[in-house]
Design an enzyme around this catalytic site. Structure first.
Site, PDB file in Angstrom:
ATOM      1  N   GLY A 121      25.322  15.725  24.682  1.00  0.00           N
ATOM      2  CA  GLY A 121      24.099  15.329  23.980  1.00  0.00           C
ATOM      3  C   GLY A 121      22.945  16.179  24.447  1.00  0.00           C
ATOM      4  CB  CYS A 150      28.373  18.475  28.081  1.00  0.00           C
ATOM      5  SG  CYS A 150      26.912  19.487  28.327  1.00  0.00           S
ATOM      6  CE1 TYR A 151      22.032  12.747  28.724  1.00  0.00           C
ATOM      7  CE2 TYR A 151      23.680  11.214  27.850  1.00  0.00           C
ATOM      8  CZ  TYR A 151      22.412  11.458  28.368  1.00  0.00           C
ATOM      9  OH  TYR A 151      21.536  10.411  28.529  1.00  0.00           O
ATOM     10  CG  HIS A 187      30.746  21.714  24.843  1.00  0.00           C
ATOM     11  ND1 HIS A 187      30.391  20.498  24.306  1.00  0.00           N
ATOM     12  CD2 HIS A 187      29.688  22.118  25.582  1.00  0.00           C
ATOM     13  CE1 HIS A 187      29.170  20.186  24.681  1.00  0.00           C
ATOM     14  NE2 HIS A 187      28.712  21.159  25.464  1.00  0.00           N
ATOM     15  CD  GLU A 214      33.291  19.565  22.371  1.00  0.00           C
ATOM     16  OE1 GLU A 214      33.980  19.562  23.407  1.00  0.00           O
ATOM     17  OE2 GLU A 214      32.053  19.392  22.380  1.00  0.00           O
ATOM     18  CB  SER A 218      33.678  15.118  -9.963  1.00  0.00           C
ATOM     19  OG  SER A 218      34.451  15.513  -8.855  1.00  0.00           O
ATOM     20  N   GLY A 219      36.774  15.922 -11.020  1.00  0.00           N
ATOM     21  CA  GLY A 219      37.669  17.074 -11.002  1.00  0.00           C
ATOM     22  C   GLY A 219      37.752  17.671  -9.611  1.00  0.00           C
ATOM     23  N   GLY A 220      36.880  17.242  -8.699  1.00  0.00           N
ATOM     24  CA  GLY A 220      36.895  17.753  -7.323  1.00  0.00           C
ATOM     25  C   GLY A 220      37.925  17.029  -6.464  1.00  0.00           C
ATOM     26  CB  VAL A 221      39.230  17.841  -3.061  1.00  0.00           C
ATOM     27  CG1 VAL A 221      40.362  17.357  -2.178  1.00  0.00           C
ATOM     28  CG2 VAL A 221      39.369  19.308  -3.343  1.00  0.00           C
ATOM     29  CG  ASP A 222      35.661  14.848  -1.540  1.00  0.00           C
ATOM     30  OD1 ASP A 222      36.616  15.448  -1.020  1.00  0.00           O
ATOM     31  OD2 ASP A 222      34.478  15.087  -1.268  1.00  0.00           O
ATOM     32  CB  SER A 223      36.341  12.063  -7.492  1.00  0.00           C
ATOM     33  OG  SER A 223      36.600  13.221  -8.234  1.00  0.00           O
ATOM     34  CE  LYS A 281      36.109  18.779   0.440  1.00  0.00           C
ATOM     35  NZ  LYS A 281      35.358  18.034  -0.575  1.00  0.00           N
TER      36      LYS A 281
END
Ligand code: XMP
Length: 519
Positions: free
Chosen positions: A58, A85-86, A175, A177, A229-234, A375
């Site tokens: 942080g 770290c923090y 870090h 990660e 919408s045609g997108g991946v998420d929907s 995602k």
């Protein structure tokens, strides 16, 4: 809070830029993780029955007034705690160490030397590179029940562990990660497997089943509307809903006349033919295009498209009488960004922009089955649910569609020209096997005409720009180094095959300072 898995390692988020990345790394290692508020009471953590706890980094100094703290009871849960770290400094303070300003702020690569063995450092070379980003560090461990395991030239206490019996704690100043710490993933895996004794059973197929069960529980015998919408998420949201409630899922797709070539056909074939869902297509091209007549200002275009979208969607939804629920493809970064990610409290999420930004007062109860996913995890989920590859791996497409790629006034004629250019571009990108290597590729019709020569005649026609970018998160992006011969083929085909275009240019701007879209 219902967790989607019984093996969980929560992260107390002290505000690090990379806290989300820690969660991703833990999930990649097969263990479910989520970000929680730094002051989550130990009792709440205990109720989750965690296998371990991670304290993130942080921006604060531990002695700043108001610096975030954790409940000291976190160390008495009887499970291992890893501080980064923090998070490490805070924990060491609790164990009796002194924390102060480092002689020299340390940002970037450092050489770590391991001095004592520990399962946390299993199979990590004795000398390795780590990524540091800190202004404070532990200055004295003498009075603390903590011992040092590894150091760097300027950071004597780079890896530590507690010696306080039951209170099992490990800390790293660097870090693990980030990818700049080459053995960071190994260290996190060691923490999860060696110390927390996780079995690594978090799998997308488990998630899919758990999410299906949760949807069934939430909606009972009700019907759910899902805007596509045609997108991946929907698309993946709809596939999941379909697996959960079959034909009680009612999909709505708005054809706004601003779509790519064959877009509507692809959505129809995926949802009507492949998934056999109940799909309503709202034919609203005329309304959208008449709203856009004479409008050249990008924000005004967006506003008009957004308003019309809500009206069309509302009308389409009203024609589905028995639906009480609205499914949304909200993802974990949206939940976190809106400030509601911590501790899984029910959130007032910004509504999903991919389906046009629906207002909150539509009167539906929200179903958001992907609120915990990143995602790339959505894509994995799509694969598990049998969504066709062409949909799972699609590049994003903006809600306002081609309207923000026809610069200036949008007309049917200009849209038709742009669609042809865009299709050729994508065909060539796919043929050159660059689709999966790029993040977004599209054509832009410029409000500029240029002089050319075709055959024996002078032409005075449109200019088209090609945009291809590579990015992890779409917040920053670099332009793709598409090979010249691929660009040559694209340019050649567009100028020869699309009437009205006599010049193609390639956009070599990064974001920032440019944006990905031109409007
Ligand atoms: P920019 O142009 O802001 O784009 O660098 C970042 C990403 O967002 C997409 N984008 C939009 N998506 N509605 C959307 O659903 C919008 O109004 C919108 N504007 C930009 C863009 O395509 C890129 O992926």
């Amino acid at each position: 809070m219902t967790l989607p898995h019984d093996e969980v390692v929560p992260i107390l988020d002290f505000g690090s830029q990379t806290a989300q990345l820690i969660a991703r790394r833990v999930r990649e290692a097969g263990v479910f993780s989520l970000l929680m508020s730094p002051d989550t009471p130990a009792s709440e953590l205990r109720a989750m029955n965690p296998k371990g706890v991670i304290l993130s980094g942080g921006p604060a100094s531990v002695d700043d007034p108001g610096a975030p703290r954790c409940d000291p009871g976190v160390f008495d849960l009887g499970v291992p705690v890893l501080g980064i770290c923090y998070g490490m400094q805070l924990a060491c303070l609790e164990f009796g160490a002194t924390v102060g300003r480092a002689h020299k702020r340390e940002f970037g690569r450092a050489n770590l030397s391991i001095r004592s063995g520990d399962p946390l450092l299993e199979a990590i070379p004795e000398r390795t590179t780590v990524w540091m980003s800190h202004g404070d560090q532990i200055s004295d461990l003498a009075a603390a029940s903590v011992e040092v395991l590894a150091s760097t030239d300027s950071c004597p206490y780079a890896v530590v562990r507690s010696t306080a019996g039951e209170r099992r704690f490990w800390g790293v100043q660097f870090h693990p990660e980030v990818t700049h710490t080459p053995h960071g993933r190994d260290l996190l895996r060691n923490f999860l497997y060696e110390h927390c004794r996780c079995t690594g059973t978090w799998r997308m197929s488990d998630f899919a089943q758990a999410a299906i069960d949760r949807v069934r529980e939430q909606v009972g015998g009700g019907a759910v509307i899902c805007g596509l919408s045609g997108g991946v998420d929907s698309t993946v949201t709809a596939a999941l809903l379909h697996a959960a409630i079959g034909d009680r899922l009612r999909c709505v797709f708005v054809d706004n006349g601003l779509l790519r070539k064959n877009e509507r056909g692809l959505v129809e074939s995926t949802f009507r033919d492949h998934f056999r869902t109940n799909l309503t297509v709202a034919d609203a091209a005329d309304a959208f295009l008449s709203d856009l007549q004479g409008i050249t200002e990008p924000q005004e275009k967006r506003k008009r498209i957004g308003n019309r979208f809500v009206r069309v969607f509302q009308e389409a939804a009203a024609s589905i009488p028995d639906a009480r629920f609205l499914a949304q493809g909200t993802l974990y970064p949206d939940v976190i960004e809106s400030g509601h990610g911590h501790s899984g409290k029910s959130a007032n999420i910004k509504l999903h922009h991919n389906v046009g930004g629906l207002p909150e007062d539509l009167g539906f109860e929200l179903v958001e089955p992907m609120r915990e996913l990143f995602k790339d995890e959505v894509r994995k989920l799509g694969e598990v649910l049998g969504v066709p590859d062409a949909m799972v791996w699609r590049h994003p497409f903006p809600g306002p569609g081609l309207a923000v790629r026809v610069l200036g006034e949008v007309t049917r004629e200009k849209l038709a020209v742009l669609r042809e250019c865009d299709e050729i571009l994508l065909e060539e990108i796919v043929a050159a096997e660059l689709y999966r290597k790029t993040s977004q590729v599209f054509a832009v019709l410029l409000p500029v005409q240029s002089v050319g020569v075709m055959g024996d005649g002078r032409t005075y026609e449109n200019v088209v720009a090609i945009r291809a970018v590579e990015t992890q998160d779409f917040m920053t992006a670099d332009w793709s180094r598409i090979p010249y011969d691929v660009l040559a083929t694209i340019s050649n085909r567009i100028i020869n095959e699309v009437r009205g275009v006599n010049r193609v240019v390639y956009d070599i701007s990064s974001k920032p300072p440019s944006t990905i879209e031109w409007e």
